[in-house]
Design a protein around this motif. Sequence first.
Motif, PDB file in Angstrom:
ATOM      1  N   PRO A  67       0.838  -1.382   0.159  1.00 33.81           N
ATOM      2  CA  PRO A  67       0.026   0.002   0.075  1.00 33.81           C
ATOM      3  C   PRO A  67       0.851   1.276  -0.094  1.00 33.81           C
ATOM      4  CG  PRO A  67      -0.888  -1.558   1.779  1.00 33.81           C
ATOM      5  CD  PRO A  67       0.694  -2.223   1.137  1.00 33.81           C
ATOM      6  N   PHE A  68       0.291   2.261  -0.694  1.00 38.86           N
ATOM      7  CA  PHE A  68       0.951   3.670  -0.607  1.00 38.86           C
ATOM      8  C   PHE A  68       0.627   4.417   0.810  1.00 38.86           C
ATOM      9  CE2 PHE A  68       0.851   8.137  -2.008  1.00 38.86           C
ATOM     10  CZ  PHE A  68       2.060   8.290  -1.951  1.00 38.86           C
ATOM     11  N   ARG A  69      -0.869   4.374   0.710  1.00 37.39           N
ATOM     12  CA  ARG A  69      -1.201   5.092   2.086  1.00 37.39           C
ATOM     13  C   ARG A  69      -2.499   4.428   2.358  1.00 37.39           C
ATOM     14  NH1 ARG A  69      -1.352  11.486   1.961  1.00 37.39           N
ATOM     15  NH2 ARG A  69      -1.195  11.013   4.131  1.00 37.39           N
ATOM     16  N   SER A  70      -2.890   4.695   3.485  1.00 40.44           N
ATOM     17  CA  SER A  70      -4.325   3.777   3.871  1.00 40.44           C
ATOM     18  C   SER A  70      -5.256   4.437   3.337  1.00 40.44           C
ATOM     19  CB  SER A  70      -3.989   3.588   5.613  1.00 40.44           C
ATOM     20  OG  SER A  70      -4.412   5.253   6.097  1.00 40.44           O
ATOM     21  N   GLY A  71      -6.523   3.864   3.520  1.00 42.53           N
ATOM     22  CA  GLY A  71      -7.796   4.549   2.981  1.00 42.53           C
ATOM     23  C   GLY A  71      -8.283   4.076   1.548  1.00 42.53           C
ATOM     24  N   PRO A  72      -9.742   3.872   1.297  1.00 46.00           N
ATOM     25  CA  PRO A  72     -10.030   3.534   0.173  1.00 46.00           C
ATOM     26  C   PRO A  72     -10.080   4.313  -1.199  1.00 46.00           C
ATOM     27  CG  PRO A  72     -11.900   4.365   1.550  1.00 46.00           C
ATOM     28  CD  PRO A  72     -10.583   4.456   2.288  1.00 46.00           C
ATOM     29  N   GLY A  73      -9.635   5.654  -0.846  1.00 43.23           N
ATOM     30  CA  GLY A  73      -9.215   6.491  -2.093  1.00 43.23           C
ATOM     31  C   GLY A  73      -7.970   6.018  -2.793  1.00 43.23           C
ATOM     32  N   TYR A  74      -7.038   5.458  -1.985  1.00 44.92           N
ATOM     33  CA  TYR A  74      -5.758   4.786  -2.572  1.00 44.92           C
ATOM     34  C   TYR A  74      -5.887   3.568  -2.862  1.00 44.92           C
ATOM     35  CZ  TYR A  74      -4.443   9.318  -0.514  1.00 44.92           C
ATOM     36  OH  TYR A  74      -4.069  10.403  -0.242  1.00 44.92           O
ATOM     37  N   ALA A  75      -6.557   2.794  -2.625  1.00 40.38           N
ATOM     38  CA  ALA A  75      -6.773   1.453  -3.203  1.00 40.38           C
ATOM     39  C   ALA A  75      -6.346   0.838  -4.460  1.00 40.38           C
ATOM     40  CB  ALA A  75      -8.345   0.898  -3.265  1.00 40.38           C
ATOM     41  N   GLU A  76      -6.064   1.684  -5.402  1.00 40.65           N
ATOM     42  CA  GLU A  76      -5.475   1.252  -6.646  1.00 40.65           C
ATOM     43  C   GLU A  76      -4.048   1.772  -6.952  1.00 40.65           C
ATOM     44  OE1 GLU A  76      -8.060   2.319  -9.743  1.00 40.65           O
ATOM     45  OE2 GLU A  76      -9.704   0.922  -9.128  1.00 40.65           O
ATOM     46  N   CYS A  77      -3.322   2.407  -5.723  1.00 44.33           N
ATOM     47  CA  CYS A  77      -2.208   2.716  -5.779  1.00 44.33           C
ATOM     48  C   CYS A  77      -1.120   2.035  -4.919  1.00 44.33           C
ATOM     49  CB  CYS A  77      -2.319   4.338  -5.346  1.00 44.33           C
ATOM     50  SG  CYS A  77      -0.591   5.139  -5.381  1.00 44.33           S
ATOM     51  N   ARG A  78      -0.067   1.708  -5.311  1.00 42.91           N
ATOM     52  CA  ARG A  78       0.861   0.880  -4.670  1.00 42.91           C
ATOM     53  C   ARG A  78       2.361   1.485  -4.630  1.00 42.91           C
ATOM     54  NH1 ARG A  78      -3.219  -0.884  -3.840  1.00 42.91           N
ATOM     55  NH2 ARG A  78      -3.943  -3.021  -3.797  1.00 42.91           N
ATOM     56  N   GLU A  79       3.091   1.455  -3.456  1.00 38.27           N
ATOM     57  CA  GLU A  79       4.644   1.809  -3.653  1.00 38.27           C
ATOM     58  C   GLU A  79       5.534   0.581  -3.679  1.00 38.27           C
ATOM     59  OE1 GLU A  79       7.700   4.502  -1.091  1.00 38.27           O
ATOM     60  OE2 GLU A  79       5.703   4.069  -0.092  1.00 38.27           O
ATOM     61  N   HIS A  80       6.388   0.595  -4.639  1.00 32.31           N
ATOM     62  CA  HIS A  80       7.114  -0.581  -4.801  1.00 32.31           C
ATOM     63  C   HIS A  80       8.605  -0.433  -4.106  1.00 32.31           C
ATOM     64  CE1 HIS A  80       8.557   1.690  -8.251  1.00 32.31           C
ATOM     65  NE2 HIS A  80       9.635   0.930  -8.108  1.00 32.31           N
ATOM     66  N   SER A  81       9.127  -1.299  -4.105  1.00 24.62           N
ATOM     67  CA  SER A  81      10.602  -1.595  -3.778  1.00 24.62           C
ATOM     68  C   SER A  81      11.465  -2.596  -4.633  1.00 24.62           C
ATOM     69  CB  SER A  81      10.744  -2.003  -2.436  1.00 24.62           C
ATOM     70  OG  SER A  81      12.149  -2.092  -1.927  1.00 24.62           O
ATOM     71  N   ILE A  82      12.424  -2.197  -5.053  1.00 20.41           N
ATOM     72  CA  ILE A  82      13.365  -3.267  -6.233  1.00 20.41           C
ATOM     73  C   ILE A  82      14.612  -2.937  -5.709  1.00 20.41           C
ATOM     74  CG2 ILE A  82      13.471  -1.417  -7.883  1.00 20.41           C
ATOM     75  CD1 ILE A  82      13.887  -3.973  -9.770  1.00 20.41           C
ATOM     76  N   GLN A  83      15.388  -4.238  -5.357  1.00 16.82           N
ATOM     77  CA  GLN A  83      16.788  -4.442  -4.701  1.00 16.82           C
ATOM     78  C   GLN A  83      17.369  -5.609  -5.526  1.00 16.82           C
ATOM     79  OE1 GLN A  83      16.647  -4.234  -0.390  1.00 16.82           O
ATOM     80  NE2 GLN A  83      16.174  -2.215  -0.308  1.00 16.82           N
ATOM     81  N   LEU A  84      18.843  -5.330  -5.853  1.00 13.79           N
ATOM     82  CA  LEU A  84      19.512  -6.200  -6.268  1.00 13.79           C
ATOM     83  C   LEU A  84      20.873  -6.437  -5.650  1.00 13.79           C
ATOM     84  CD1 LEU A  84      19.165  -5.166 -10.289  1.00 13.79           C
ATOM     85  CD2 LEU A  84      18.107  -7.041  -8.934  1.00 13.79           C
ATOM     86  N   ALA A  85      21.417  -7.592  -5.521  1.00 13.11           N
ATOM     87  CA  ALA A  85      22.634  -7.828  -4.998  1.00 13.11           C
ATOM     88  C   ALA A  85      23.719  -6.972  -5.993  1.00 13.11           C
ATOM     89  CB  ALA A  85      23.128  -9.235  -5.138  1.00 13.11           C
ATOM     90  N   PRO A  86      24.869  -6.644  -5.561  1.00 13.83           N
ATOM     91  CA  PRO A  86      25.854  -5.698  -6.207  1.00 13.83           C
ATOM     92  C   PRO A  86      26.260  -6.623  -7.657  1.00 13.83           C
ATOM     93  CG  PRO A  86      26.328  -5.669  -4.022  1.00 13.83           C
ATOM     94  CD  PRO A  86      25.154  -6.435  -4.063  1.00 13.83           C
ATOM     95  N   LYS A  87      26.491  -7.953  -7.545  1.00 10.77           N
ATOM     96  CA  LYS A  87      26.770  -8.597  -8.731  1.00 10.77           C
ATOM     97  C   LYS A  87      25.786  -8.750  -9.734  1.00 10.77           C
ATOM     98  CE  LYS A  87      25.832 -13.223  -6.417  1.00 10.77           C
ATOM     99  NZ  LYS A  87      26.477 -14.331  -5.871  1.00 10.77           N
ATOM    100  N   ALA A  88      24.427  -8.560  -9.528  1.00  6.26           N
ATOM    101  CA  ALA A  88      23.432  -8.686 -10.281  1.00  6.26           C
ATOM    102  C   ALA A  88      23.016  -7.430 -11.042  1.00  6.26           C
ATOM    103  CB  ALA A  88      22.000  -9.075  -9.636  1.00  6.26           C
ATOM    104  N   ARG A  89      23.721  -6.364 -10.790  1.00 12.03           N
ATOM    105  CA  ARG A  89      23.244  -5.045 -11.075  1.00 12.03           C
ATOM    106  C   ARG A  89      24.028  -4.718 -12.699  1.00 12.03           C
ATOM    107  NH1 ARG A  89      24.873  -2.274  -5.475  1.00 12.03           N
ATOM    108  NH2 ARG A  89      22.985  -3.225  -4.349  1.00 12.03           N
ATOM    109  N   GLY A  90      23.385  -4.066 -13.667  1.00 13.53           N
ATOM    110  CA  GLY A  90      23.947  -3.564 -14.870  1.00 13.53           C
ATOM    111  C   GLY A  90      23.600  -4.649 -15.835  1.00 13.53           C
ATOM    112  N   LYS A  91      22.945  -5.573 -15.631  1.00 16.20           N
ATOM    113  CA  LYS A  91      22.448  -6.654 -16.348  1.00 16.20           C
ATOM    114  C   LYS A  91      21.249  -6.995 -16.889  1.00 16.20           C
ATOM    115  CE  LYS A  91      26.586  -9.008 -14.054  1.00 16.20           C
ATOM    116  NZ  LYS A  91      27.135 -10.499 -13.403  1.00 16.20           N
TER     117      LYS A  91
END
Length: 162
Positions: A67-91
């Motif tokens: 969830p991005f924020r709570s409440g029904p008005g934000y039901a179709e909005c999400r906050e994402h996270s992406i992380q890669l190990a150093p050896k996986a970057r740039g590929k």
Amino acid sequence: MTIRPARPEDASAIAGITNAIISDTLVTFTTDERHPVSIAADIELRDSAFLVAEVEGEVVGFATYGPFRSGPGYAECREHSIQLAPKARGKGLGSALMNRLQEVARAEGVHVLIAGISSANPSAIAFHAALGFAKVGQMPEVGFKWGQRLDLVLMQKILAQE
């Protein structure tokens, strides 16, 4: 390379990736390392919205959203996270993860994905811009880590436009 839904048994590998980022960088403002048990619970909770990149049987990155924020008005909005190990970057793994995550989000009815990015991470800002995310704001000095005040850059992508 394989992109697949995360499984609870991936939690230790994910903790290794994210805890190195927490302890060694300004990419995230948090200083609290994650425990595999809480990550496994997140995997169970988010189900298809928690993906991993695997290379030769090793988890080298992940992407997820919540969830991005709570409440029904934000039901179709999400906050994402992406992380890669150093050896996986740039590929191309990050792009592959994000493209699959966006497919999952569309299928689940998500209209907008949000990225909250540390100003100390210009490569993440460029990465998101290359994927079609637009900078929509910058919150000065809302982060504090290692004696430094950091800005939060907000980027978003409206998924229905594709």
